[in-house]
Design a protein around this motif. Sequence first.
Motif, PDB file in Angstrom:
ATOM      1  N   MET A   1       0.874  -1.494  -0.149  1.00 26.91           N
ATOM      2  CA  MET A   1      -0.021   0.045   0.108  1.00 26.91           C
ATOM      3  C   MET A   1       0.923   1.228   0.016  1.00 26.91           C
ATOM      4  SD  MET A   1      -2.865  -1.401  -0.163  1.00 26.91           S
ATOM      5  CE  MET A   1      -3.663   0.133  -0.141  1.00 26.91           C
ATOM      6  N   VAL A   2       1.900   1.038   0.679  1.00 21.18           N
ATOM      7  CA  VAL A   2       2.946   2.200   0.569  1.00 21.18           C
ATOM      8  C   VAL A   2       3.432   2.745  -0.690  1.00 21.18           C
ATOM      9  CG1 VAL A   2       5.267   3.237   1.859  1.00 21.18           C
ATOM     10  CG2 VAL A   2       3.556   1.883   3.065  1.00 21.18           C
ATOM     11  N   THR A   3       3.712   1.949  -1.378  1.00 21.85           N
ATOM     12  CA  THR A   3       4.171   2.058  -2.770  1.00 21.85           C
ATOM     13  C   THR A   3       3.104   2.919  -3.660  1.00 21.85           C
ATOM     14  OG1 THR A   3       3.864  -0.114  -3.397  1.00 21.85           O
ATOM     15  CG2 THR A   3       5.900   0.499  -2.838  1.00 21.85           C
ATOM     16  N   HIS A   4       1.737   2.153  -3.677  1.00 23.44           N
ATOM     17  CA  HIS A   4       0.824   2.661  -4.404  1.00 23.44           C
ATOM     18  C   HIS A   4       0.422   4.073  -3.752  1.00 23.44           C
ATOM     19  CE1 HIS A   4       0.013  -0.886  -6.480  1.00 23.44           C
ATOM     20  NE2 HIS A   4      -0.013  -1.544  -5.293  1.00 23.44           N
ATOM     21  N   SER A   5       0.460   4.633  -2.481  1.00 22.43           N
ATOM     22  CA  SER A   5       0.476   5.682  -1.944  1.00 22.43           C
ATOM     23  C   SER A   5       1.374   6.595  -2.562  1.00 22.43           C
ATOM     24  CB  SER A   5       0.542   5.837  -0.370  1.00 22.43           C
ATOM     25  OG  SER A   5      -0.521   4.866   0.113  1.00 22.43           O
ATOM     26  N   LEU A   6       2.649   6.476  -2.877  1.00 22.43           N
ATOM     27  CA  LEU A   6       3.639   7.321  -3.305  1.00 22.43           C
ATOM     28  C   LEU A   6       3.134   7.839  -4.690  1.00 22.43           C
ATOM     29  CD1 LEU A   6       6.914   5.292  -2.101  1.00 22.43           C
ATOM     30  CD2 LEU A   6       6.269   7.510  -1.455  1.00 22.43           C
ATOM     31  N   VAL A   7       2.454   6.920  -5.470  1.00 23.86           N
ATOM     32  CA  VAL A   7       2.132   7.354  -6.710  1.00 23.86           C
ATOM     33  C   VAL A   7       0.893   8.299  -6.613  1.00 23.86           C
ATOM     34  CG1 VAL A   7       1.009   6.517  -8.732  1.00 23.86           C
ATOM     35  CG2 VAL A   7       2.521   5.215  -7.782  1.00 23.86           C
ATOM     36  N   ILE A   8       0.086   7.964  -5.488  1.00 22.65           N
ATOM     37  CA  ILE A   8      -1.096   9.129  -5.263  1.00 22.65           C
ATOM     38  C   ILE A   8      -0.587  10.471  -5.021  1.00 22.65           C
ATOM     39  CG2 ILE A   8      -2.950   9.628  -3.898  1.00 22.65           C
ATOM     40  CD1 ILE A   8      -3.448   6.419  -3.694  1.00 22.65           C
ATOM     41  N   ILE A   9       0.454  10.528  -3.993  1.00 23.62           N
ATOM     42  CA  ILE A   9       1.051  11.715  -3.459  1.00 23.62           C
ATOM     43  C   ILE A   9       1.664  12.508  -4.554  1.00 23.62           C
ATOM     44  CG2 ILE A   9       2.959  12.432  -1.953  1.00 23.62           C
ATOM     45  CD1 ILE A   9       2.332  10.125  -0.148  1.00 23.62           C
ATOM     46  N   ALA A  10       2.320  11.661  -5.685  1.00 22.61           N
ATOM     47  CA  ALA A  10       2.837  12.258  -6.700  1.00 22.61           C
ATOM     48  C   ALA A  10       2.124  12.823  -7.793  1.00 22.61           C
ATOM     49  CB  ALA A  10       3.958  11.281  -7.544  1.00 22.61           C
ATOM     50  N   ASN A  11       0.824  12.733  -7.424  1.00 19.61           N
ATOM     51  CA  ASN A  11      -0.203  13.013  -8.319  1.00 19.61           C
ATOM     52  C   ASN A  11      -0.579  14.708  -8.462  1.00 19.61           C
ATOM     53  OD1 ASN A  11      -3.083  13.860  -9.394  1.00 19.61           O
ATOM     54  ND2 ASN A  11      -3.415  11.514  -9.503  1.00 19.61           N
ATOM     55  N   ALA A  12      -0.142  15.466  -9.435  1.00 19.33           N
ATOM     56  CA  ALA A  12      -0.184  16.746  -9.324  1.00 19.33           C
ATOM     57  C   ALA A  12      -1.712  17.332  -9.050  1.00 19.33           C
ATOM     58  CB  ALA A  12       0.373  17.278 -10.738  1.00 19.33           C
ATOM     59  N   LYS A  13      -2.686  16.502  -9.590  1.00 21.20           N
ATOM     60  CA  LYS A  13      -4.017  16.972  -9.467  1.00 21.20           C
ATOM     61  C   LYS A  13      -4.594  16.931  -8.182  1.00 21.20           C
ATOM     62  CE  LYS A  13      -7.562  14.337 -10.797  1.00 21.20           C
ATOM     63  NZ  LYS A  13      -8.601  13.776 -11.606  1.00 21.20           N
ATOM     64  N   LEU A  14      -4.144  15.997  -7.400  1.00 18.12           N
ATOM     65  CA  LEU A  14      -4.343  15.624  -6.221  1.00 18.12           C
ATOM     66  C   LEU A  14      -3.666  16.622  -4.983  1.00 18.12           C
ATOM     67  CD1 LEU A  14      -4.745  12.063  -5.296  1.00 18.12           C
ATOM     68  CD2 LEU A  14      -6.494  13.718  -5.603  1.00 18.12           C
ATOM     69  N   ARG A  15      -2.385  16.878  -5.479  1.00 18.46           N
ATOM     70  CA  ARG A  15      -1.861  17.763  -4.729  1.00 18.46           C
ATOM     71  C   ARG A  15      -2.328  19.319  -4.699  1.00 18.46           C
ATOM     72  NH1 ARG A  15       2.914  15.726  -6.946  1.00 18.46           N
ATOM     73  NH2 ARG A  15       3.500  17.816  -7.984  1.00 18.46           N
ATOM     74  N   ALA A  16      -2.639  19.644  -5.869  1.00 18.16           N
ATOM     75  CA  ALA A  16      -3.263  21.079  -6.307  1.00 18.16           C
ATOM     76  C   ALA A  16      -4.731  21.201  -5.501  1.00 18.16           C
ATOM     77  CB  ALA A  16      -3.548  21.162  -7.853  1.00 18.16           C
TER      78      ALA A  16
END
Length: 199
Positions: A1-16
């Motif tokens: 789950m941690v590795t999948h979460s890293l992909v989500i954290i890198a998502n520019a749309k979610l970060r914005a």
Amino acid sequence: MVTHSLVIIANAKLRANPVHGSDPAAESVFTVTLGYFLWDMINTYKNIDIDGWGYMAHAIMSFGVYLFSYSPLLQYYGACFMMFEISTLFLNIHNSLEDLGLHEAILYYINAMALVSSFFFARIVYGTILSINVWRDLANSPIPISPVAANFVRLANIVLMSLSYYWFSVIIVTAKRNALDADLIRALDEMDKHEVKTE
């Protein structure tokens, strides 16, 4: 789950848009997360005498927060908080080494240092920073948030961070006690060796 979460954290749309942003990848990961915390609630309830109410509160609060993420609410932060589970890897290794009776092996001590370090940096330092950001972003959201969802997230954050601080204090006390026990065992061994030499 941690590795999948890293992909989500890198998502520019979610970060914005960390409060209201949504992403199918995040929802897929949170579906698995919800399944895990549902299992965790059931398993903890069955073993409440062993696991205790702290673990039950952790499971209930985590389940609720990830359930509200489908609103959508805090999907970015949901992935960030999953970084807490970095320490769980070392906790599982610790428990396995204990079960195997390898508490004097060098791997046991290396893993213990990794457990303490990862717990401190992931849950205490990073978790506190995330908590401040979540409270700030909930308060300053330009889009109205359901008071039920917002207040549940706040309550969950208080409970989960309090548990993290408490568990970290338990880890430190246990580590100190184990270090003292190891020193005592070494001292007794030295005494035995000295007695053998003098006889």
